[in-house]
Design an enzyme around this catalytic site. Structure first.
Site, PDB file in Angstrom:
ATOM      1  N   CYS A   1     -12.187  -5.964  17.829  1.00  0.00           N
ATOM      2  CA  CYS A   1     -11.478  -7.186  17.405  1.00  0.00           C
ATOM      3  C   CYS A   1     -11.031  -8.051  18.582  1.00  0.00           C
ATOM      4  O   CYS A   1     -10.753  -9.235  18.404  1.00  0.00           O
ATOM      5  CB  CYS A   1     -10.291  -6.839  16.523  1.00  0.00           C
ATOM      6  SG  CYS A   1     -10.789  -6.015  15.004  1.00  0.00           S
TER       7      CYS A   1
ATOM      8  N   HIS B   1      -5.952 -13.514  16.441  1.00  0.00           N
ATOM      9  CA  HIS B   1      -6.883 -12.678  15.665  1.00  0.00           C
ATOM     10  C   HIS B   1      -6.291 -12.535  14.267  1.00  0.00           C
ATOM     11  O   HIS B   1      -5.095 -12.309  14.111  1.00  0.00           O
ATOM     12  CB  HIS B   1      -7.022 -11.317  16.341  1.00  0.00           C
ATOM     13  CG  HIS B   1      -7.756 -10.310  15.505  1.00  0.00           C
ATOM     14  ND1 HIS B   1      -8.962 -10.606  14.895  1.00  0.00           N
ATOM     15  CD2 HIS B   1      -7.468  -9.031  15.173  1.00  0.00           C
ATOM     16  CE1 HIS B   1      -9.358  -9.542  14.231  1.00  0.00           C
ATOM     17  NE2 HIS B   1      -8.481  -8.571  14.374  1.00  0.00           N
TER      18      HIS B   1
ATOM     19  N   ASN C   1     -10.188  -9.804   7.719  1.00  0.00           N
ATOM     20  CA  ASN C   1     -10.346  -9.503   9.144  1.00  0.00           C
ATOM     21  C   ASN C   1     -11.842  -9.500   9.472  1.00  0.00           C
ATOM     22  O   ASN C   1     -12.567  -8.615   9.030  1.00  0.00           O
ATOM     23  CB  ASN C   1      -9.707  -8.135   9.434  1.00  0.00           C
ATOM     24  CG  ASN C   1      -9.772  -7.753  10.900  1.00  0.00           C
ATOM     25  OD1 ASN C   1     -10.504  -8.361  11.675  1.00  0.00           O
ATOM     26  ND2 ASN C   1      -9.015  -6.739  11.273  1.00  0.00           N
TER      27      ASN C   1
HETATM   28  O1  UT7 Z   1      -8.237  -5.871  13.611  1.00  0.00           O
HETATM   29  C1  UT7 Z   1      -7.977  -4.660  14.234  1.00  0.00           C
HETATM   30  C2  UT7 Z   1      -6.578  -4.347  14.155  1.00  0.00           C
HETATM   31  N1  UT7 Z   1      -6.236  -3.899  12.825  1.00  0.00           N
HETATM   32  C3  UT7 Z   1      -5.088  -4.224  12.341  1.00  0.00           C
HETATM   33  O2  UT7 Z   1      -4.407  -4.978  12.968  1.00  0.00           O
HETATM   34  C4  UT7 Z   1      -4.619  -3.591  11.076  1.00  0.00           C
HETATM   35  C5  UT7 Z   1      -3.229  -3.079  11.290  1.00  0.00           C
HETATM   36  N2  UT7 Z   1      -2.616  -2.505  10.146  1.00  0.00           N
HETATM   37  C6  UT7 Z   1      -2.326  -3.173   9.007  1.00  0.00           C
HETATM   38  O3  UT7 Z   1      -2.679  -4.323   8.851  1.00  0.00           O
HETATM   39  C7  UT7 Z   1      -1.493  -2.488   7.963  1.00  0.00           C
HETATM   40  O4  UT7 Z   1      -1.002  -1.282   8.501  1.00  0.00           O
HETATM   41  C8  UT7 Z   1      -2.249  -2.184   6.647  1.00  0.00           C
HETATM   42  C9  UT7 Z   1      -2.515  -3.479   5.883  1.00  0.00           C
HETATM   43  C10 UT7 Z   1      -3.559  -1.477   6.958  1.00  0.00           C
HETATM   44  C11 UT7 Z   1      -1.422  -1.288   5.761  1.00  0.00           C
HETATM   45  O5  UT7 Z   1      -0.148  -1.864   5.516  1.00  0.00           O
HETATM   46  P1  UT7 Z   1       1.177  -0.996   5.727  1.00  0.00           P
HETATM   47  O6  UT7 Z   1       2.283  -1.836   5.284  1.00  0.00           O
HETATM   48  O7  UT7 Z   1       1.180  -0.499   7.137  1.00  0.00           O
HETATM   49  O8  UT7 Z   1       0.985   0.169   4.682  1.00  0.00           O
HETATM   50  P2  UT7 Z   1       0.943   1.736   4.948  1.00  0.00           P
HETATM   51  O9  UT7 Z   1      -0.308   2.114   5.657  1.00  0.00           O
HETATM   52  O10 UT7 Z   1       2.254   2.146   5.521  1.00  0.00           O
HETATM   53  O11 UT7 Z   1       0.853   2.243   3.444  1.00  0.00           O
HETATM   54  C12 UT7 Z   1       1.902   2.027   2.510  1.00  0.00           C
HETATM   55  C13 UT7 Z   1       1.472   2.589   1.167  1.00  0.00           C
HETATM   56  C14 UT7 Z   1       0.884   3.983   1.277  1.00  0.00           C
HETATM   57  O12 UT7 Z   1       1.322   4.721   0.149  1.00  0.00           O
HETATM   58  P3  UT7 Z   1       2.497   5.793   0.305  1.00  0.00           P
HETATM   59  O13 UT7 Z   1       2.007   6.774   1.343  1.00  0.00           O
HETATM   60  O14 UT7 Z   1       3.688   5.008   0.757  1.00  0.00           O
HETATM   61  O15 UT7 Z   1       2.595   6.333  -1.075  1.00  0.00           O
HETATM   62  C15 UT7 Z   1      -0.608   3.757   1.170  1.00  0.00           C
HETATM   63  O16 UT7 Z   1      -1.301   4.863   0.633  1.00  0.00           O
HETATM   64  O17 UT7 Z   1       0.432   1.763   0.617  1.00  0.00           O
HETATM   65  C16 UT7 Z   1      -0.671   2.594   0.213  1.00  0.00           C
HETATM   66  N3  UT7 Z   1      -1.889   1.811   0.330  1.00  0.00           N
HETATM   67  C17 UT7 Z   1      -2.366   1.045  -0.666  1.00  0.00           C
HETATM   68  N4  UT7 Z   1      -1.913   0.792  -1.906  1.00  0.00           N
HETATM   69  C18 UT7 Z   1      -2.636  -0.061  -2.678  1.00  0.00           C
HETATM   70  C19 UT7 Z   1      -2.732   1.733   1.390  1.00  0.00           C
HETATM   71  N5  UT7 Z   1      -3.750   0.900   1.093  1.00  0.00           N
HETATM   72  C20 UT7 Z   1      -3.552   0.472  -0.181  1.00  0.00           C
HETATM   73  C21 UT7 Z   1      -4.259  -0.392  -1.023  1.00  0.00           C
HETATM   74  N6  UT7 Z   1      -3.756  -0.639  -2.255  1.00  0.00           N
HETATM   75  N7  UT7 Z   1      -5.397  -1.014  -0.637  1.00  0.00           N
END
Ligand code: UT7
Length: 324
Positions: A114, A251, A281
């Site tokens: 990225c 980005h 992304n």
């Molecule tokens: O471009 C390269 C760099 N990449 C990035 O910059 C991405 C960086 N990370 C992110 O953008 C975010 O961390 C995400 C969008 C990937 C995830 O958001 P988050 O607020 O960090 O969520 P999380 O990973 O802490 O997950 C929260 C909850 C979890 O459930 P529990 O464990 O709290 O029950 C996940 O299982 O959300 C759940 N979850 C989803 N729920 C519905 C994860 N993906 C999904 C989904 N739909 N697609």
């Protein structure tokens, strides 16, 4: 007399197929509401069957050439930032070179995931300011839809396909921060974090393509801290500060990362180009896509001071300060 690498043309290409969040609801345990709230993404484009990274790169390059009023023969180097080239080799850049009918100059790919476009832009800057090239076509192009695990809701909803291109030209300059063109570059990587974001296949290790794996929460934490820091360092190298910034062109991975980084930098969201809602992304393509859309929207104007910043697998990150 010194010289700068100045952007003289910009363009982009997005594949025809638009995929709204709702499409994922029927396939995996997710919702439009979750995707919008946690990432800011509403829709993304996916390449058609058989449509490749280099084909999209060529379309973006043609748009940038038209914008600059230049012909392919006016270009003497092609750099493509991509982690999803058509083939293991040759480079996507040589395919672009052939597609444009270029017989002179040189072409190669840069792979910094990225952060790829920031790395490619700084490479073009080095070629131009050292006198090795006069006009460099710098492209970010990706087909991340080809490396998704469609069963993994934590990654499959986040990425999209597309391409953006800039033409950077050597122009005489004063050496001051009022010059147009690239004013400073700040690059970093730290392989200690290579397991936070990677593809679990490849030529040497598995002889397969693999799919993307990410520890999203950890990447998020690193992103906000490292992006604000690299943007600050790049501005400092240019002798400028946050108040001088007309537009952050970040980005486009996550709206929450974009807004928290801007907040840390002390720049309001009214000075940030945001396209993540429409593109998802697109990895190395996201910054040139955002530049092209920002210009088309009438946000970015000649003379504006821009900061681009990106982070991705490696981890690799960096920022470029340029006056449009
Ligand atoms: O471009 C390269 C760099 N990449 C990035 O910059 C991405 C960086 N990370 C992110 O953008 C975010 O961390 C995400 C969008 C990937 C995830 O958001 P988050 O607020 O960090 O969520 P999380 O990973 O802490 O997950 C929260 C909850 C979890 O459930 P529990 O464990 O709290 O029950 C996940 O299982 O959300 C759940 N979850 C989803 N729920 C519905 C994860 N993906 C999904 C989904 N739909 N697609």
């Amino acid at each position: 007399m010194t010289c700068r690498a100045v952007a003289v043309g910009v363009g982009h290409y997005l594949p025809e197929r638009v995929v709204p969040n709702a499409v994922f609801e029927s396939r995996i345990d997710t919702s439009d509401e979750w995707i919008r709230a946690r990432s800011g993404i509403e829709r993304r484009h996916f390449a058609a069957e058989g449509e490749t990274t280099s084909q999209m790169a060529i379309a973006a390059a043609r748009a940038a050439l038209a914008d600059a009023g230049l012909e392919p023969k006016d270009i003497d180097a092609v750099i493509v930032a991509t982690s999803t080239p058509d083939l293991t080799f040759p480079s996507a850049a040589t395919m672009v070179q052939a597609g444009l009918g270029l017989k002179t100059g040189f072409a190669f790919d840069v792979q910094a995931v990225c952060a790829g476009f920031v790395y490619a832009l700084s490479t073009a800057n080095a070629f131009i300011t050292s006198g090795q090239a006069n006009r460099v076509l710098v492209i970010g192009a990706e087909t991340f839809s080809r490396i998704m695990d469609w069963e993994d809701r934590t990654t499959s909803v986040l990425f999209g396909d597309g391409a953006g291109a800039l033409i950077m030209e050597r122009q005489e300059a004063t050496g001051g921060s009022e010059d147009r063109g690239i004013l400073s570059v700040d690059l970093h990587s730290d392989g200690e974090f290579r397991d936070l974001l990677y593809v679990d296949g490849g030529v040497s290790a598995t002889q397969s393509t693999g799919v993307l794996r990410m520890q999203g929460r950890e990447v998020f934490r690193h992103a906000v801290e490292k992006l604000a820091e690299t943007a600050h360092l790049a501005l400092q190298k240019a002798g400028l500060g946050a108040d001088d910034v007309d537009w952050i062109v970040p980005h486009q991975a996550n709206l929450r990362i974009i807004s928290r980084t801007a907040q840390k930098m002390g720049v309001g969201m009214d000075r940030v180009v945001v396209t993540v809602q429409d593109h998802g992304n697109t990895s190395a393509a996201s910054i040139p896509l955002a530049l092209s859309v920002g210009v088309a929207r009438g946000q970015i104007k000649p003379g504006d001071l821009l900061v681009t910043e990106a982070i991705g697998g490696g981890l690799a990150w960096g920022a470029v300060v340029l006056r449009w």
